[in-house]
Design a protein around this motif. Structure first.
Motif, mmCIF file in Angstrom:
data_model
loop_
_atom_site.group_PDB
_atom_site.id
_atom_site.type_symbol
_atom_site.label_atom_id
_atom_site.label_comp_id
_atom_site.label_asym_id
_atom_site.label_seq_id
_atom_site.Cartn_x
_atom_site.Cartn_y
_atom_site.Cartn_z
ATOM 1 N N ARG A 1 0.834 -1.208 0.000
ATOM 2 C CA ARG A 1 0.000 0.000 0.000
ATOM 3 C C ARG A 1 0.867 1.256 0.000
ATOM 4 O O ARG A 1 1.876 1.331 0.704
ATOM 5 N N PHE A 2 0.477 2.243 -0.794
ATOM 6 C CA PHE A 2 1.133 3.547 -0.742
ATOM 7 C C PHE A 2 0.635 4.285 0.496
ATOM 8 O O PHE A 2 -0.570 4.536 0.646
ATOM 9 N N THR A 3 1.547 4.630 1.381
ATOM 10 C CA THR A 3 1.157 5.207 2.666
ATOM 11 C C THR A 3 1.424 6.697 2.779
ATOM 12 O O THR A 3 0.847 7.369 3.631
ATOM 13 N N HIS A 4 2.311 7.231 1.943
ATOM 14 C CA HIS A 4 2.634 8.662 2.044
ATOM 15 C C HIS A 4 3.219 9.137 0.718
ATOM 16 O O HIS A 4 3.962 8.412 0.063
ATOM 17 N N ILE A 5 2.866 10.355 0.329
ATOM 18 C CA ILE A 5 3.461 11.006 -0.837
ATOM 19 C C ILE A 5 3.940 12.376 -0.410
ATOM 20 O O ILE A 5 3.231 13.106 0.305
ATOM 21 N N GLY A 6 5.160 12.719 -0.775
ATOM 22 C CA GLY A 6 5.751 13.985 -0.364
ATOM 23 C C GLY A 6 5.413 15.116 -1.312
ATOM 24 O O GLY A 6 4.453 15.061 -2.088
ATOM 25 N N GLN A 7 6.227 16.147 -1.260
ATOM 26 C CA GLN A 7 6.031 17.323 -2.098
ATOM 27 C C GLN A 7 6.067 16.947 -3.576
ATOM 28 O O GLN A 7 6.951 16.238 -4.022
ATOM 29 N N CYS A 8 5.082 17.428 -4.328
ATOM 30 C CA CYS A 8 4.973 17.096 -5.750
ATOM 31 C C CYS A 8 5.497 18.242 -6.613
ATOM 32 O O CYS A 8 5.049 19.385 -6.479
ATOM 33 N N ASN A 9 6.448 17.931 -7.473
ATOM 34 C CA ASN A 9 6.921 18.872 -8.489
ATOM 35 C C ASN A 9 6.509 18.333 -9.852
ATOM 36 O O ASN A 9 6.350 17.121 -10.029
ATOM 37 N N HIS A 10 6.366 19.211 -10.817
ATOM 38 C CA HIS A 10 5.937 18.742 -12.143
ATOM 39 C C HIS A 10 6.446 19.673 -13.223
ATOM 40 O O HIS A 10 6.742 20.848 -12.973
ATOM 41 N N TYR A 11 6.568 19.127 -14.442
ATOM 42 C CA TYR A 11 6.977 19.921 -15.594
ATOM 43 C C TYR A 11 6.516 19.207 -16.859
ATOM 44 O O TYR A 11 6.373 17.985 -16.887
ATOM 45 N N PRO A 12 6.263 19.965 -17.946
ATOM 46 C CA PRO A 12 5.826 19.343 -19.204
ATOM 47 C C PRO A 12 6.957 18.551 -19.839
ATOM 48 O O PRO A 12 8.135 18.928 -19.731
ATOM 49 N N LEU A 13 6.611 17.446 -20.506
ATOM 50 C CA LEU A 13 7.613 16.565 -21.109
ATOM 51 C C LEU A 13 7.774 16.863 -22.596
ATOM 52 O O LEU A 13 6.808 16.816 -23.360
ATOM 53 N N THR A 14 9.003 17.152 -22.970
ATOM 54 C CA THR A 14 9.335 17.464 -24.348
ATOM 55 C C THR A 14 10.690 16.861 -24.676
ATOM 56 O O THR A 14 11.632 16.972 -23.882
ATOM 57 N N LEU A 15 10.785 16.194 -25.812
ATOM 58 C CA LEU A 15 12.076 15.734 -26.303
ATOM 59 C C LEU A 15 12.729 16.904 -27.029
ATOM 60 O O LEU A 15 12.214 17.381 -28.037
ATOM 61 N N THR A 16 13.839 17.388 -26.490
ATOM 62 C CA THR A 16 14.532 18.542 -27.055
ATOM 63 C C THR A 16 15.924 18.135 -27.491
ATOM 64 O O THR A 16 16.685 17.558 -26.707
#
Length: 426
Positions: free
Chosen positions: A272-287
């Protein structure tokens, strides 16, 4: 050669820029290197009293990258907080196909490692304090003008812009490089229509030093063992790809709801997943940049090529490229040639091109093949994963890709080495 203020200016003192500076201090100690970094540096920022944070961002290091850090004399310290990856499990959610890799079967203690970015930075800084590398921090390279025998680099510090001349400028300021655009390098970008959500998670079961690559109908995800170099704990580093709509929904959820959503997508292989920390995110692009060098200028790391993170190839590819560049600088400097000469930089590009093309193709094909949900492709994927698991030759090929030992790696030579250039094909 023309007289310049310094020999090399590195724009960006992050992992790529700092590693390049350290490698040059080992291979060509009399080369004058100046690093320009936007964040101020503190002499107290050393790893002696490092305390890991649950929310620390991390990087996957292939086995080949460990070999490079060993050559640089950095691995012994870095390994104190590097979690080994002893097993890799690749699966297609809801399908029977799966592939498993084990370090023991390849005669290695690990297939790779996961290390906190801050810890890696502190280890690099500790080593750089004992070198002749100069730092301009805080500072920012804002422009560059070609001159006879090199480049004239404009550096902004405290609202003032001053000039510093060098034989060569290396741009290492990341995938969103403003300097790359200012200098007019042309990029090719392919948007995946997805975002990467990055976070650390805890599970009820131990990860047992296993990295999971899980492909789902909503996009791929990876869970990498994290948290301890010696104890198989319950913390993993998550890379979760989501569409814009799904990302917005996930970010709006409470932490327990995020865990339940993640459970539904990943399954129960870690309990079971019991904890999730701070979430960061960014768009995915092949550059990619087809021509990442000019006379007096070279792009490295994410400034030259930014990949989908789920295969964990980006920094490892960059590291191999840095070592190739160091070797070309060493050879040029030993022969009295300017390190910014176009022939020197083109030689680096030619040696690194096959590696980055193959790595980009490998990473991109994984995403595209596992993103196709048509019936023929689903059947082919199942057969392919089973084939990788059962066929020794195919499995060795896949392992070499995962371990970062399938390309050409420059050998760092200490001063006085008899060989002018060697390349090790692993």
């Amino acid at each position: 050669m023309a007289t310049t203020d310094t020999d090399l200016i590195i724009a960006g003192g992050g992992l790529a820029g700092a590693t390049l500076a350290l490698a040059l201090s080992r291979a060509v100690p009399d080369l004058r290197v100046t690093v320009v970094e936007s964040f101020p540096l503190s002499p107290d920022a050393v790893p002696d009293d490092y305390q890991p944070s649950y929310d620390s961002r991390s990087t996957a290091l292939a086995w080949g990258s460990r070999l490079i850090f060993e050559e640089l004399g950095l691995w012994q310290r870095l390994s104190e907080h590097a979690t080994p990856i002893q097993h890799i499990h690749v699966s297609d959610r809801g399908r029977f196909g799966a592939t498993r890799l084990d370090a023991e079967s390849h005669g290695q203690p690990a297939l790779g490692y996961v290390a906190d970015n801050r810890w890696m930075g502190l280890c690099l800084m500790r080593e750089l304090l004992d070198t002749g590398v100069q730092w301009q921090a805080p500072g920012e390279v804002v422009d560059m003008t070609p001159i006879a025998g090199g480049v004239d680099v404009a550096i902004k510090q405290n609202s003032e812009v001053r000039s510093l001349t060098a034989q060569c400028l290396v741009v290492a300021d990341g995938g969103r490089s403003g300097l790359r655009e200012t200098l007019g390098f042309q990029t090719r970008q392919q948007a995946y229509g997805q975002n990467a959500l990055i976070a650390n998670v805890s599970t009820s079961d131990s990860h047992r030093f296993t990295a999971y690559e899980r492909f789902t109908d909503a996009g791929p995800m990876a869970l990498l063992p994290h948290g301890s170099a010696s104890l198989a704990g319950s913390q993993s580093a998550l890379v979760w790809t989501l569409t814009d709509q799904d990302l917005e929904q996930v970010l709006s959820l409470s932490d327990p709801e995020k865990c339940r959503r993640l459970q539904d997508r990943f399954g129960w292989r870690l309990g079971r997943f019991t904890h999730i920390g701070q979430c960061n995110h960014y768009p995915l692009t092949l550059t990619t940049v087809d021509e990442p060098v000019r006379a007096g200028v070279a792009l490295v790391g994410n400034a030259a090529h930014a990949l989908h993170p789920v295969a964990g190839q980006g920094f490892n590819l960059a590291l191999r490229g840095l070592m190739t560049l160091v070797e070309q600088f060493r050879v040029a400097h030993a022969s009295g040639q300017s390190i910014g000469d176009l022939s020197v930089l083109r030689r680096y590009q030619e040696l690194h091109r096959q590696d980055w093309q193959q790595t980009v193709q490998f990473s991109d094909s994984l995403i595209r093949v596992f993103g196709d949900s048509s019936v023929p492709v689903l059947a082919a994927r199942d057969a392919g994963l089973v084939g990788l698991d059962l066929l020794p030759g195919a499995k060795r090929w896949f392992a070499r890709k995962a371990m970062g030992t399938g390309g050409r790696r420059a050998v760092i030579h200490s001063p006085g080495s008899a060989s002018r250039e060697q390349m090790e094909h692993e």
